[in-house]
Write a protein that holds these residues in place. Structure first.
Motif, PDB file in Angstrom:
ATOM      1  N   PRO A 307       0.816  -1.224   0.000  1.00  0.00           N
ATOM      2  CA  PRO A 307       0.000   0.000   0.000  1.00  0.00           C
ATOM      3  C   PRO A 307       0.850   1.274   0.000  1.00  0.00           C
ATOM      4  O   PRO A 307       0.501   2.254  -0.657  1.00  0.00           O
ATOM      5  CB  PRO A 307      -0.799  -0.090   1.302  1.00  0.00           C
ATOM      6  N   SER A 308       1.970   1.245   0.682  1.00  0.00           N
ATOM      7  CA  SER A 308       2.820   2.438   0.742  1.00  0.00           C
ATOM      8  C   SER A 308       3.340   2.813  -0.646  1.00  0.00           C
ATOM      9  O   SER A 308       3.270   3.974  -1.060  1.00  0.00           O
ATOM     10  CB  SER A 308       3.988   2.178   1.697  1.00  0.00           C
ATOM     11  N   ILE A 348       5.913   0.128 -16.294  1.00  0.00           N
ATOM     12  CA  ILE A 348       7.378   0.016 -16.241  1.00  0.00           C
ATOM     13  C   ILE A 348       7.863  -0.029 -14.797  1.00  0.00           C
ATOM     14  O   ILE A 348       8.601  -0.912 -14.383  1.00  0.00           O
ATOM     15  CB  ILE A 348       8.042   1.204 -16.983  1.00  0.00           C
ATOM     16  N   ASN A 349       7.404   0.941 -13.999  1.00  0.00           N
ATOM     17  CA  ASN A 349       7.827   0.962 -12.603  1.00  0.00           C
ATOM     18  C   ASN A 349       7.247  -0.222 -11.831  1.00  0.00           C
ATOM     19  O   ASN A 349       7.889  -0.740 -10.909  1.00  0.00           O
ATOM     20  CB  ASN A 349       7.436   2.286 -11.935  1.00  0.00           C
ATOM     21  N   GLY A 350       6.049  -0.619 -12.180  1.00  0.00           N
ATOM     22  CA  GLY A 350       5.432  -1.775 -11.510  1.00  0.00           C
ATOM     23  C   GLY A 350       6.279  -3.029 -11.696  1.00  0.00           C
ATOM     24  O   GLY A 350       6.574  -3.742 -10.733  1.00  0.00           O
ATOM     25  N   ILE A 351       6.714  -3.289 -12.943  1.00  0.00           N
ATOM     26  CA  ILE A 351       7.535  -4.476 -13.211  1.00  0.00           C
ATOM     27  C   ILE A 351       8.876  -4.378 -12.491  1.00  0.00           C
ATOM     28  O   ILE A 351       9.313  -5.309 -11.813  1.00  0.00           O
ATOM     29  CB  ILE A 351       7.738  -4.659 -14.736  1.00  0.00           C
ATOM     30  N   LEU A 352       9.491  -3.189 -12.581  1.00  0.00           N
ATOM     31  CA  LEU A 352      10.790  -2.993 -11.922  1.00  0.00           C
ATOM     32  C   LEU A 352      10.716  -3.311 -10.429  1.00  0.00           C
ATOM     33  O   LEU A 352      11.506  -4.103  -9.902  1.00  0.00           O
ATOM     34  CB  LEU A 352      11.244  -1.542 -12.131  1.00  0.00           C
ATOM     35  N   TRP A 353       9.737  -2.696  -9.737  1.00  0.00           N
ATOM     36  CA  TRP A 353       9.705  -2.848  -8.277  1.00  0.00           C
ATOM     37  C   TRP A 353       9.075  -4.159  -7.851  1.00  0.00           C
ATOM     38  O   TRP A 353       9.371  -4.662  -6.758  1.00  0.00           O
ATOM     39  CB  TRP A 353       9.021  -1.636  -7.632  1.00  0.00           C
TER      40      TRP A 353
ATOM     41  N   GLY B 250       7.997  14.290  -4.461  1.00  0.00           N
ATOM     42  CA  GLY B 250       9.206  13.788  -5.101  1.00  0.00           C
ATOM     43  C   GLY B 250       9.279  14.110  -6.575  1.00  0.00           C
ATOM     44  O   GLY B 250       9.914  13.394  -7.350  1.00  0.00           O
ATOM     45  N   LEU B 251       8.623  15.195  -6.994  1.00  0.00           N
ATOM     46  CA  LEU B 251       8.662  15.591  -8.401  1.00  0.00           C
ATOM     47  C   LEU B 251       9.474  16.880  -8.543  1.00  0.00           C
ATOM     48  O   LEU B 251       9.597  17.655  -7.605  1.00  0.00           O
ATOM     49  CB  LEU B 251       7.244  15.836  -8.923  1.00  0.00           C
ATOM     50  N   TRP B 271      12.361   7.966  -6.735  1.00  0.00           N
ATOM     51  CA  TRP B 271      11.567   8.287  -5.548  1.00  0.00           C
ATOM     52  C   TRP B 271      10.933   7.024  -4.961  1.00  0.00           C
ATOM     53  O   TRP B 271      10.896   6.841  -3.733  1.00  0.00           O
ATOM     54  CB  TRP B 271      10.488   9.302  -5.937  1.00  0.00           C
ATOM     55  N   LEU B 272      10.439   6.145  -5.836  1.00  0.00           N
ATOM     56  CA  LEU B 272       9.836   4.897  -5.365  1.00  0.00           C
ATOM     57  C   LEU B 272      10.890   4.033  -4.682  1.00  0.00           C
ATOM     58  O   LEU B 272      10.607   3.377  -3.672  1.00  0.00           O
ATOM     59  CB  LEU B 272       9.200   4.145  -6.543  1.00  0.00           C
ATOM     60  N   GLY B 273      12.116   4.039  -5.206  1.00  0.00           N
ATOM     61  CA  GLY B 273      13.197   3.269  -4.600  1.00  0.00           C
ATOM     62  C   GLY B 273      13.514   3.737  -3.188  1.00  0.00           C
ATOM     63  O   GLY B 273      13.668   2.940  -2.257  1.00  0.00           O
TER      64      GLY B 273
END
Lengths: 439, 439
Positions: A307-308, A348-353, B250-251, B271-273
């Motif tokens: 969720p975060s 893209i970010n979903g797959i990465l993380w 974070g933008l 930022w997600l990292g």
């Protein structure tokens, strides 16, 4: 200052500009604030009031007699008087109006008919009007007789006999032209004009985009009603930008940094109460899956992660869209491109993380010998991460657009709705997948 | 527009103001953006560039030849040229400079020596200077020979023979005074002056507070270097306000709403990292108490409530303090009052919501017959709520003050540090109390 030596403070106040005194009042706790206000020269009260933040001004005005307030207001520009009176109850505002002198009263009563957040509410009536068939020499003579000009006058307005605006003449032209030039030769008929019912934020965009110092305000028939000057527009820009920032934290953009404790606590409590309801909703989702957690307690450890991340990704998009809407960048024509772009970014970010967190959890659960199927656990959290990042970003992009259609301010409601969605979706995705694999 | 009929689009562009074209470019996806840019009249490129958002401008400039760029820039004000050149690599910027004509080049090279975010970087050099011992008549004659005035000229500057600023004369005085008046009689020696090394945000505060349209910029010896005009200050105000809003998510404040997918995805990933690291830290805290959760799985359901409320309360305070700092309201003198006030607010709200959540959880666990001591569970969550709301608010108030002392931008780092604190403290408080009662 705290020690009771008031005379040096009074002398200091006398040397300060009214705007600086207003800034000083805004930067001090309520107790000191009242002392400074008492020490202030009565004649300067109006001038300081016009520079004060609405919430603090309200406090002072409530303690003033109508006569005192009328005196304070008598030297101000009409737009500032209108601004101050607009915040009062009708009853008090009428009392004060009755005490103002005849001519001002009529003008102010007329200006009060425009809503505060429109061009009409923002305008001042101190325009200098001239006729087209005169020479620059005549205008110069007229100005010398007049003896002074209203602040921020950069244009004179050329009107016909029915007060319909024909065009404007920059005062720099009056200065640089040969005195024999006729006004008709130098009038600019293509200036920016503002209809009286235009929203103040639109007015601000026009000023900002075209670097204006002042612009004429017209009624529906094209008659000149007044003008708007950049100093008032700067206040609109500041307030609007503050509004997005403060609303996203559930605060009023005019909130007083040093306001009284009880008032502040009450205002904040409302926002916390709303948040409590949404997070209880999220907790109930976890409750549905309590038996799964009882089997695999490691899930409880992993609970906050998904969720975060969804909330953060969604907030980024939400903020970008809210800013884009307030700058006027987002319209019906480019919304679908925006949604597609944000969808691509989130995948893209979903797959990465998802891969990152799945690997980390796999390694962790392997190392801890947790007794659950490591691969299934990794797929559970990775899958939930991908689902929730996409959900978060799509919600962040679409929630403000939907709220706007419903006439709800996205800056106020957007964040709450978004985190509710990402919390609920995140817990559902994680615990749902976990139940599939482990229950 | 999409159908390939480009001639009507070109005609439409010709009728639009440059600022509107810039706005159009900012509101379209990259592919359409490039088509519009190709269709644009070469002579207008410079004018459109100066109105564009930095990130988008950069893209266009990178594809321009130095000669083309030099032509585009040749008609702009020096401050706008400096602004554009400042974003280029030294190498390209020097190439372009060499192509500009002699006189401009010297002025621009001098202006480039001031950092972009100072008064020197913001100023324009198009001041009109006059001598004190002349009459208004002489000034009028001089202005008529000059033939035009720079935009937003509301004051003429009176300097001595060493270019030291003596004072300013509003052009309204030139218009309204008798032509025989001497400049020494109407010069205003108490105007606001700006040192060349003042931060642009401070300049904006002075303009905003005192409703200025322009102000002279001086070097250390009091010599007049140039002037700053309100249109550039409005950009600073807008950027600074955007900065707080965007940074908290974070933008980048200049982020392009319709930017290319890969660029956007990469920027957001960072930022997600960072957020993933902080939430893993929070998860590890839960991990410490895994055995307690294994005993009382209802705790897993309650997990999100306390950190969420602490985060919200803290964010409210954080936002208020960041706004207060950017408005210049918060100083060393009033920080301790602010902390005390926020502490009081958090204790009041902490008690209120601790009692609320404790009652709800008591009722819920009683109704569900969960098998744990209802009272202990209620005390656990109520106590954790009080602890975390106070922690959140105190962190929200102190983190930006501490970050500022460390020269770290509170708007960027504040939110991450705050939620890490409230997550870790929230889980520790809840699970620590639970372990005391149930383990």
């Amino acid at each position: 200052l705290d020690s009771g030596h008031l005379i040096p403070v009074r002398n200091l106040l006398e040397e300060l500009h009214s705007a600086d005194i207003a800034h000083l009042l805004e930067s001090t706790p309520p107790r000191v604030r009242n002392v400074i206000w008492q020490l202030l020269d009565k004649e300067r009260e109006g001038d300081v009031l016009q520079h004060l933040n609405d919430e603090i001004r309200q406090n002072f005005i409530e303690n003033m007699q109508p006569q005192e307030l009328a005196n304070a207001l008598s030297d101000l520009d009409t737009d500032d008087v209108v601004d101050i009176l607009g915040d009062l109850s009708n009853n008090v505002s009428n009392q004060v109006l009755r005490l103002l002198d005849e001519q001002n009263r009529a003008l102010i009563e007329h200006a009060l008919t425009y809503p505060e957040d429109t061009a009409g509410g923002l305008m001042n009536i101190d325009t200098i009007m001239i006729r087209p068939r005169v020479s620059v020499e005549v205008v110069l003579r007229y100005l010398r007789i007049r003896g002074s000009m209203p602040p921020n006058t950069d244009h004179l307005y050329v009107v016909n006999s029915r007060d319909v605006l024909i065009g404007s003449v920059p005062i720099s032209s009056i200065l640089t032209c040969d005195p024999d030039t006729s006004i008709t030769q130098i009038v600019d008929e293509e200036m920016f004009t503002i209809p009286a019912d235009m929203k103040d934020t639109e007015v601000a965009q026009i000023f900002e985009r075209h670097d204006l110092v002042s612009a004429p305000v017209l009624d529906e028939e094209g008659r000149l009603l007044g003008r708007i000057t950049i100093d008032d527009v700067v206040d609109v820009i500041r307030e609007e930008a503050d509004h997005s920032l403060m609303s996203m934290a559930g605060l009023d953009e005019l909130a007083d940094t040093f306001g009284p404790v009880m008032v502040t606590a009450r205002k904040r409590a409302i926002w916390l109460g709303i948040n409590l309801l949404t997070v209880i909703l999220a907790a109930l989702v976890i409750g549905i899956f309590e038996s799964t957690i009882a089997k695999v307690t490691l899930l409880a450890v992993l609970l906050p992660i998904v969720p975060s991340m969804g909330g953060i990704a969604g907030t980024q998009t939400l903020t970008l869209v809210i800013r884009g809407m307030s700058l006027g960048h987002i319209s019906d024509g480019n919304q679908s491109y925006l949604l597609k772009k944000e969808l691509a970014v989130s995948v893209i970010n979903g797959i990465l993380w998802a891969i990152t967190i799945a690997s980390l959890v796999y390694a962790f659960s392997y190392y801890k010998e947790s007794g659950v199927n490591h691969l299934h656990l990794a797929i559970t959290i990775g899958g939930a991460m991908l689902i929730n990042l996409v959900t978060g970003v799509l919600s962040g992009a679409s929630i403000p657009l939907i709220l706007k259609k419903l006439n709800i301010d996205p800056a106020i409601a957007g964040g709450v709705v978004l985190t509710t969605v990402t919390d609920v979706a995140g817990f559902f995705a994680l615990l749902g997948l976990a139940t599939y694999f482990f229950a």
